[in-house]
Design a protein around this motif. Structure first.
Motif, PDB file in Angstrom:
ATOM      1  N   LEU A   3       4.603  -7.336 -11.778  1.00 47.77           N
ATOM      2  CA  LEU A   3       5.109  -6.641 -10.595  1.00 47.77           C
ATOM      3  C   LEU A   3       4.030  -5.761  -9.961  1.00 47.77           C
ATOM      4  O   LEU A   3       3.995  -5.600  -8.739  1.00 47.77           O
ATOM      5  N   MET A   4       3.127  -5.208 -10.793  1.00 45.50           N
ATOM      6  CA  MET A   4       2.004  -4.435 -10.254  1.00 45.50           C
ATOM      7  C   MET A   4       1.027  -5.352  -9.525  1.00 45.50           C
ATOM      8  O   MET A   4       0.483  -4.994  -8.478  1.00 45.50           O
ATOM      9  N   ALA A  54       2.600  -6.129  -6.220  1.00 48.24           N
ATOM     10  CA  ALA A  54       2.495  -5.002  -5.289  1.00 48.24           C
ATOM     11  C   ALA A  54       1.086  -4.892  -4.711  1.00 48.24           C
ATOM     12  O   ALA A  54       0.899  -4.749  -3.491  1.00 48.24           O
ATOM     13  N   GLY A  55       0.079  -4.992  -5.584  1.00 44.79           N
ATOM     14  CA  GLY A  55      -1.300  -4.864  -5.133  1.00 44.79           C
ATOM     15  C   GLY A  55      -1.725  -5.991  -4.210  1.00 44.79           C
ATOM     16  O   GLY A  55      -2.356  -5.766  -3.172  1.00 44.79           O
ATOM     17  N   SER A 108       0.258  -7.898  -2.460  1.00 45.52           N
ATOM     18  CA  SER A 108       1.030  -7.805  -1.212  1.00 45.52           C
ATOM     19  C   SER A 108       0.341  -6.865  -0.231  1.00 45.52           C
ATOM     20  O   SER A 108       0.225  -7.162   0.969  1.00 45.52           O
ATOM     21  N   ILE A 109      -0.124  -5.715  -0.742  1.00 48.04           N
ATOM     22  CA  ILE A 109      -0.829  -4.754   0.114  1.00 48.04           C
ATOM     23  C   ILE A 109      -2.094  -5.392   0.697  1.00 48.04           C
ATOM     24  O   ILE A 109      -2.414  -5.199   1.879  1.00 48.04           O
ATOM     25  N   ILE A 131       4.309 -10.172   1.629  1.00 50.11           N
ATOM     26  CA  ILE A 131       4.985 -10.194   0.326  1.00 50.11           C
ATOM     27  C   ILE A 131       5.289 -11.625  -0.106  1.00 50.11           C
ATOM     28  O   ILE A 131       5.090 -11.996  -1.270  1.00 50.11           O
ATOM     29  N   TRP A 152      14.695  -6.101 -13.250  1.00 46.74           N
ATOM     30  CA  TRP A 152      14.030  -5.498 -12.098  1.00 46.74           C
ATOM     31  C   TRP A 152      14.804  -4.258 -11.650  1.00 46.74           C
ATOM     32  O   TRP A 152      16.043  -4.247 -11.638  1.00 46.74           O
ATOM     33  N   PHE A 162      14.435  -1.055  -8.560  1.00 45.92           N
ATOM     34  CA  PHE A 162      13.733  -0.289  -7.535  1.00 45.92           C
ATOM     35  C   PHE A 162      13.868   1.198  -7.848  1.00 45.92           C
ATOM     36  O   PHE A 162      14.808   1.614  -8.537  1.00 45.92           O
TER      37      PHE A 162
END
Length: 318
Positions: free
Chosen positions: A104-105, A108-109, A111-112, A186, A216, A218
């Protein structure tokens, strides 16, 4: 002896980089000049960079990216935006996997990284070529809608309410540009990471797999953002203002997050009750096309974030 080993390592790195760069350029050429392959190959373009960075480091990956981009610009300039997207995203993904970050990290990375490149490409298109990709897409969709309306009128049918809703959505495309860019980034990160995990397993390279969807979660703070934005959305603000644009872009994104959180509750409940895995998967697929199912999922997501529903379900089964 040490110098010989170092020289061998450098030679191996250069050879591997050259081979993977060649593989990337070939895939890029096929995706640009063979249209029916582009829909598949575009997701595999970051793979050479991911593999190379995992085996070496991000600095070597950047050198490979620069070489690959130069080759791409000489051979197929039209494919340069795809090359830049794949290179930056691939190097970022590869470095995060090399550092053994959680899946998931990594998502996230990466996606950015993809979102940043998409923003750069969008800005470059406007500043350098005076072309707004979203406005161009809007024009194409309007032309298609007009053709569809003309066909309906030729058959003696009136324009339906769905067509009016569709036209309203087209009018909002430019305003929802940030949302489209975020969703695209994403989605690109998720699909390429899933493909990379499958390929890396075959290459016997360890990469952290995604945790089960039931695990998961949020951040709970997201619930408050959702409630505030929902209130602003339904009350309404002056059209064209900064708050109006922020609300139009954040509200759908937060609704998706709430729905996804709700589906984690469904998967968790089915898991602890030993319900076949196919059932929650079917429900989730059905939820994509059913507003009612999505509404129920969002309600479950809100309850879960507010009252930790999954933990209560777990305690009830002990």
């Amino acid at each position: 002896m040490i110098d010989e080993v170092t020289s061998l390592q450098q030679t191996r790195r250069l050879t591997e980089g050259a081979i993977l760069s060649a593989v990337f350029v070939v895939m890029l050429l096929l995706s640009v000049f063979v249209p029916f392959l582009s829909a598949v190959l575009i997701w595999f373009l970051p793979l050479p960079f991911i593999i190379f960075v995992i085996r070496h480091d991000w600095k070597s990956g950047l050198i490979m990216a620069v070489v690959s981009l130069l080759l791409s610009s000489f051979i197929a300039l039209i494919g340069l935006p795809f090359a830049l997207l794949a290179a930056i995203g691939g190097v970022t993904t590869g470095e995060l996997i090399r550092r053994k970050k959680e899946a998931l990290m990594v998502l996230a990375g990466s996606s950015i990284a993809y979102i940043a490149v998409l923003v750069l490409l969008y800005a470059g298109s406007i500043l350098l070529f005076d072309i707004d990709p979203l406005a161009s897409m809007q024009d194409v969709m309007r032309q298609s809608t007009q053709q569809a309306e003309s066909m309906l009128e030729s058959f003696g049918q009136e324009t339906s309410e769905n067509m009016v809703v569709w036209q309203d959505m087209i009018d909002q495309i430019v305003k929802m540009g940030p949302l489209l860019i975020v969703f695209t980034g994403i989605a690109f990160a998720l699909i390429t990471q899933l493909i990379a995990q499958a390929i890396l397993r075959r290459l016997q390279i360890k990469a952290e797999a995604f945790p089960p969807l039931r695990d998961w979660n949020f951040p709970r703070s997201l619930l408050w953002y959702y409630l505030v934005i929902s209130i602003i959305y339904w009350i309404g603000v002056e059209e064209g203002t900064a708050m109006d644009i922020v609300t139009w872009n954040l509200f759908p994104l937060l609704e998706v997050a709430m729905a996804l959180q709700g589906f984690t509750v469904v998967f968790h409940y089915c898991y602890i009750k030993s319900v076949p895995k196919a059932i929650p998967v079917i429900l989730m697929i059905f939820g994509i096309v059913s507003p009612f199912v999505l509404l129920l999922a969002r309600i479950l997501g809100i309850i879960d974030l507010g009252f930790q529903l999954k933990k209560r379900l777990k305690s009830d089964t002990k």
